[in-house]
Write a protein that holds these residues in place. Structure first.
Motif, PDB file in Angstrom:
ATOM      1  N   LEU A 126      13.342  -9.512 -47.146  1.00 26.71           N
ATOM      2  CA  LEU A 126      12.786  -8.165 -47.885  1.00 26.71           C
ATOM      3  C   LEU A 126      11.312  -8.114 -47.055  1.00 26.71           C
ATOM      4  N   ASN A 127      10.880  -8.577 -47.083  1.00 22.62           N
ATOM      5  CA  ASN A 127       9.526  -9.015 -46.213  1.00 22.62           C
ATOM      6  C   ASN A 127       9.825  -8.286 -44.609  1.00 22.62           C
ATOM      7  N   LEU A 128      10.663  -9.044 -44.055  1.00 17.74           N
ATOM      8  CA  LEU A 128      11.355  -8.847 -42.981  1.00 17.74           C
ATOM      9  C   LEU A 128      11.045  -8.078 -42.667  1.00 17.74           C
ATOM     10  N   VAL A 129      12.693  -6.835 -43.298  1.00 22.38           N
ATOM     11  CA  VAL A 129      12.973  -5.740 -43.480  1.00 22.38           C
ATOM     12  C   VAL A 129      11.873  -5.233 -43.403  1.00 22.38           C
ATOM     13  N   THR A 130      10.997  -4.995 -44.260  1.00 22.85           N
ATOM     14  CA  THR A 130      10.027  -4.152 -44.477  1.00 22.85           C
ATOM     15  C   THR A 130       9.055  -4.413 -43.155  1.00 22.85           C
ATOM     16  N   ILE A 131       8.726  -5.156 -42.695  1.00 19.87           N
ATOM     17  CA  ILE A 131       7.656  -5.388 -41.293  1.00 19.87           C
ATOM     18  C   ILE A 131       8.923  -4.180 -39.999  1.00 19.87           C
ATOM     19  N   LEU A 132       9.710  -4.763 -39.904  1.00 17.87           N
ATOM     20  CA  LEU A 132      10.717  -4.170 -38.680  1.00 17.87           C
ATOM     21  C   LEU A 132      11.464  -2.464 -39.481  1.00 17.87           C
ATOM     22  N   GLU A 133      10.914  -2.354 -40.584  1.00 18.13           N
ATOM     23  CA  GLU A 133      11.009  -0.705 -40.697  1.00 18.13           C
ATOM     24  C   GLU A 133       9.197   0.277 -40.252  1.00 18.13           C
ATOM     25  N   ASN A 134       8.716  -1.445 -40.686  1.00 21.08           N
ATOM     26  CA  ASN A 134       7.739  -0.304 -39.730  1.00 21.08           C
ATOM     27  C   ASN A 134       7.225  -0.526 -38.580  1.00 21.08           C
ATOM     28  N   LEU A 135       7.458  -1.543 -38.549  1.00 18.74           N
ATOM     29  CA  LEU A 135       7.667  -1.594 -36.494  1.00 18.74           C
ATOM     30  C   LEU A 135       8.147  -0.574 -35.900  1.00 18.74           C
ATOM     31  N   TYR A 136       8.954  -0.121 -36.573  1.00 13.86           N
ATOM     32  CA  TYR A 136      11.046   0.385 -36.881  1.00 13.86           C
ATOM     33  C   TYR A 136       9.706   2.195 -35.952  1.00 13.86           C
ATOM     34  N   TYR A 137       8.941   2.549 -37.330  1.00 12.29           N
ATOM     35  CA  TYR A 137       8.252   3.885 -37.215  1.00 12.29           C
ATOM     36  C   TYR A 137       6.644   3.961 -36.380  1.00 12.29           C
ATOM     37  N   ILE A 138       6.233   2.972 -36.160  1.00 10.09           N
ATOM     38  CA  ILE A 138       5.175   2.672 -35.147  1.00 10.09           C
ATOM     39  C   ILE A 138       5.787   2.653 -33.817  1.00 10.09           C
ATOM     40  N   ILE A 139       7.330   2.504 -33.582  1.00 11.01           N
ATOM     41  CA  ILE A 139       6.961   2.575 -31.385  1.00 11.01           C
ATOM     42  C   ILE A 139       7.564   4.014 -31.722  1.00 11.01           C
ATOM     43  N   VAL A 140       8.497   4.317 -33.100  1.00  6.74           N
ATOM     44  CA  VAL A 140       9.373   6.170 -33.029  1.00  6.74           C
ATOM     45  C   VAL A 140       8.172   7.051 -32.432  1.00  6.74           C
ATOM     46  N   TYR A 141       6.870   6.821 -33.445  1.00  8.71           N
ATOM     47  CA  TYR A 141       5.987   7.329 -33.909  1.00  8.71           C
ATOM     48  C   TYR A 141       5.412   7.589 -32.459  1.00  8.71           C
ATOM     49  N   SER A 142       5.223   6.631 -31.531  1.00  9.59           N
ATOM     50  CA  SER A 142       4.608   6.325 -30.333  1.00  9.59           C
ATOM     51  C   SER A 142       5.386   6.989 -29.651  1.00  9.59           C
ATOM     52  N   ILE A 143       6.273   6.702 -29.847  1.00  5.03           N
ATOM     53  CA  ILE A 143       7.501   7.903 -28.076  1.00  5.03           C
ATOM     54  C   ILE A 143       6.949   9.297 -28.500  1.00  5.03           C
ATOM     55  N   HIS A 144       7.443   9.735 -29.921  1.00  2.73           N
ATOM     56  CA  HIS A 144       7.256  11.250 -30.215  1.00  2.73           C
ATOM     57  C   HIS A 144       5.620  11.709 -30.427  1.00  2.73           C
ATOM     58  N   LEU A 145       4.764  11.004 -30.503  1.00  4.43           N
ATOM     59  CA  LEU A 145       3.537  11.480 -29.401  1.00  4.43           C
ATOM     60  C   LEU A 145       3.520  11.370 -28.451  1.00  4.43           C
ATOM     61  N   LEU A 146       3.675  10.141 -27.415  1.00  7.04           N
ATOM     62  CA  LEU A 146       4.187   9.953 -25.862  1.00  7.04           C
ATOM     63  C   LEU A 146       4.660  11.809 -24.924  1.00  7.04           C
ATOM     64  N   PHE A 147       5.809  11.750 -25.847  1.00  9.12           N
ATOM     65  CA  PHE A 147       6.516  12.795 -25.020  1.00  9.12           C
ATOM     66  C   PHE A 147       6.207  13.719 -25.773  1.00  9.12           C
ATOM     67  N   ASP A 148       5.231  14.513 -26.072  1.00 12.13           N
ATOM     68  CA  ASP A 148       4.241  15.319 -26.950  1.00 12.13           C
ATOM     69  C   ASP A 148       3.587  15.568 -26.243  1.00 12.13           C
ATOM     70  N   ILE A 149       2.799  14.662 -25.981  1.00  9.81           N
ATOM     71  CA  ILE A 149       1.703  14.706 -24.765  1.00  9.81           C
ATOM     72  C   ILE A 149       2.041  14.772 -23.326  1.00  9.81           C
ATOM     73  N   ILE A 150       3.445  14.490 -22.847  1.00 10.25           N
ATOM     74  CA  ILE A 150       4.027  14.923 -21.706  1.00 10.25           C
ATOM     75  C   ILE A 150       4.133  16.332 -21.616  1.00 10.25           C
ATOM     76  N   PHE A 151       4.918  16.722 -22.191  1.00  4.62           N
ATOM     77  CA  PHE A 151       6.204  18.082 -22.677  1.00  4.62           C
ATOM     78  C   PHE A 151       5.267  18.847 -23.390  1.00  4.62           C
ATOM     79  N   TYR A 152       5.123  18.985 -24.822  1.00  4.53           N
ATOM     80  CA  TYR A 152       4.465  19.771 -25.427  1.00  4.53           C
ATOM     81  C   TYR A 152       3.066  20.404 -25.242  1.00  4.53           C
ATOM     82  N   ILE A 153       1.763  19.813 -24.827  1.00  2.00           N
ATOM     83  CA  ILE A 153       0.845  20.326 -24.639  1.00  2.00           C
ATOM     84  C   ILE A 153       0.307  20.791 -22.608  1.00  2.00           C
ATOM     85  N   PRO A 154       1.541  20.043 -21.763  1.00  2.00           N
ATOM     86  CA  PRO A 154       1.245  21.499 -20.191  1.00  2.00           C
ATOM     87  C   PRO A 154       2.190  22.803 -21.048  1.00  2.00           C
ATOM     88  N   SER A 155       3.444  23.175 -21.337  1.00  2.00           N
ATOM     89  CA  SER A 155       3.682  24.004 -22.046  1.00  2.00           C
ATOM     90  C   SER A 155       2.555  24.530 -22.600  1.00  2.00           C
TER      91      SER A 155
END
Length: 152
Positions: free
Chosen positions: A105-134
């Motif tokens: 359960l602790n490992l799943v929680t850690i992996l789930e949090n890590l997933y959200y950190i990675i997904v939101y970081s990539i989402h922020l990166l795409f926002d910076i790359i595509f949305y702000i220049p637009s």
């Protein structure tokens, strides 16, 4: 007489392994479905123990009293301390199951949090790359077309 007592100890060891086998079958649903495999493994181990005990004690001179002593050792164990050993095995297996469950359960929680950190970081990166220049280009185009205030 020492040979007889040593063979009784072999019967007690067989009883302990029998209780471990019973504990595993009681505590794990997967093992209940595959109990045949566990039973075959149990009997192979028991056969090896009997051969080792008989070889150590009397150099493979198998006598009827070896089987009697094995049975006496098993019955002696089963009628005296088997209940306590079985309860102890169940407590240990329950503790191990709980520990493994908490680790997973602790490992799943850690992996789930890590997933959200990675997904939101990539989402922020795409926002910076595509949305702000637009936005900047859109503001630049609208400001160059016409002024906001009409002059007379």
């Amino acid at each position: 007489m020492n040979v007889f007592y040593a063979t009784i100890y072999g019967g007690i060891l067989i009883g302990i392994l029998f209780d471990i086998n019973r504990s595993l079958k009681e505590n794990f649903k997967i093992i209940k479905k595959t109990s045949f495999i566990l039973d075959v493994l149990f009997w192979i181990v028991i056969t090896l123990i009997v051969f080792i005990v008989v070889n150590t004690i009397s150099k493979f001179q198998l006598r009827y009293y070896h089987f009697v002593a094995l049975a006496v050792g098993f019955i002696l164990y089963y009628n005296t301390i088997s209940k306590f050993i079985l309860k102890f095995n169940n407590i240990v297996i329950g503790f191990i199951k709980l520990l493994i469950k908490k680790i997973i359960l602790n490992l799943v929680t850690i992996l789930e949090n890590l997933y959200y950190i990675i997904v939101y970081s990539i989402h922020l990166l795409f926002d910076i790359i595509f949305y702000i220049p637009s936005i900047i280009f859109t503001i630049g185009r609208k400001s160059s077309r016409r002024p906001l205030v009409k002059r007379k």
